[in-house]
Design a protein around this motif. Structure first.
Motif, mmCIF file in Angstrom:
data_model
loop_
_atom_site.group_PDB
_atom_site.id
_atom_site.type_symbol
_atom_site.label_atom_id
_atom_site.label_comp_id
_atom_site.label_asym_id
_atom_site.label_seq_id
_atom_site.Cartn_x
_atom_site.Cartn_y
_atom_site.Cartn_z
ATOM 1 N N UNK A 59 47.579 43.569 65.076
ATOM 2 C CA UNK A 59 47.019 42.775 63.976
ATOM 3 C C UNK A 59 47.601 43.233 62.654
ATOM 4 N N UNK A 60 47.815 42.296 61.771
ATOM 5 C CA UNK A 60 48.204 42.622 60.396
ATOM 6 C C UNK A 60 46.944 42.400 59.563
ATOM 7 N N UNK A 61 46.312 43.492 59.145
ATOM 8 C CA UNK A 61 45.008 43.432 58.515
ATOM 9 C C UNK A 61 45.015 44.303 57.280
ATOM 10 N N UNK A 62 44.397 43.820 56.202
ATOM 11 C CA UNK A 62 44.284 44.614 54.986
ATOM 12 C C UNK A 62 42.891 44.444 54.395
ATOM 13 N N UNK A 63 42.532 45.362 53.518
ATOM 14 C CA UNK A 63 41.227 45.342 52.873
ATOM 15 C C UNK A 63 41.439 45.618 51.389
ATOM 16 N N UNK A 64 40.827 44.798 50.538
ATOM 17 C CA UNK A 64 40.922 44.965 49.092
ATOM 18 C C UNK A 64 39.511 45.030 48.533
ATOM 19 N N UNK A 65 39.254 46.027 47.706
ATOM 20 C CA UNK A 65 37.968 46.158 47.032
ATOM 21 C C UNK A 65 38.245 46.314 45.545
ATOM 22 N N UNK A 66 37.809 45.325 44.752
ATOM 23 C CA UNK A 66 38.020 45.334 43.308
ATOM 24 C C UNK A 66 36.674 45.276 42.604
ATOM 25 N N UNK A 67 36.553 45.988 41.515
ATOM 26 C CA UNK A 67 35.345 45.920 40.702
ATOM 27 C C UNK A 67 35.713 46.230 39.261
ATOM 28 N N UNK A 68 35.009 45.619 38.357
ATOM 29 C CA UNK A 68 35.252 45.849 36.943
ATOM 30 C C UNK A 68 34.387 44.907 36.125
ATOM 31 N N UNK A 69 34.607 44.911 34.820
ATOM 32 C CA UNK A 69 33.816 44.029 33.965
ATOM 33 C C UNK A 69 34.268 42.584 34.185
ATOM 34 N N UNK A 70 33.315 41.673 34.163
ATOM 35 C CA UNK A 70 33.586 40.253 34.405
ATOM 36 C C UNK A 70 34.222 39.633 33.168
ATOM 37 N N UNK A 71 35.435 39.090 33.329
ATOM 38 C CA UNK A 71 36.133 38.467 32.208
ATOM 39 C C UNK A 71 36.440 36.991 32.477
#
Length: 159
Positions: A59-71
């Motif tokens: 499988x080609x699998x990735x995970x992205x977790x982003x957080x920050x102030x809402x713009x």
């Protein structure tokens, strides 16, 4: 492609997908305006930015977790709700698994902490001694012979 100083890699990658005849038709002013539009995204870093490729064989699998102030604007937020709904099959499966793992880890940690603060019982419990088979040997070790077994009335649960 025409010369532009300080080419943004994201801009360059997307611009390379444009038909070369169309790309050559852009003026320097148009290219700079487009690059400024992409450049506004480059400086916008997230407070939390985790990008991981998950090595699952086959499988080609990735995970992205982003957080920050809402713009993002309210209009963009409304548009993205339709494009990226929170409750879809994949998200529900992932969130259910994540919560199950979180709860089991929390239960294990709290059980360990609770047991470390709970007093250990020092009461003695009677138990049979499996390697003593006759009454005389049992009584010789100051134990009790009962029901054809040798019993130790002072056995500690911490033994």
């Amino acid at each position: 492609m025409k010369s532009i100083e300080h080419i943004d890699p994201i801009f360059e990658r997307l611009f390379s997908k444009i038909n070369p005849q169309i790309a050559d038709s852009f003026t320097d002013e148009q290219l700079k305006a487009i690059q400024r539009g992409f450049g506004s995204q480059v400086g916008a870093r997230h407070s939390l930015d985790i990008r991981v490729s998950v090595p699952i064989p086959g499988l080609r699998f990735y995970l992205v977790l982003l957080a920050g102030s809402e713009r993002r604007s309210q209009q963009r937020l409304q548009n993205e709700k339709g494009i990226y709904p929170l409750f879809n099959t994949g998200n529900i499966i992932f969130l259910t698994g994540f919560l199950a793992i979180l709860l089991s880890c929390s239960f294990t940690i709290f059980s360990f902490l609770w047991s470390s603060f709970s007093p250990i019982s020092t009461s003695a419990y009677p138990t049979s001694i499996p390697w003593i088979f006759d009454k005389s040997e049992c009584e010789h070790t100051s134990r009790t012979w009962r029901n054809e077994k040798c019993w130790d009335d002072q056995h500690s649960p911490t033994f």
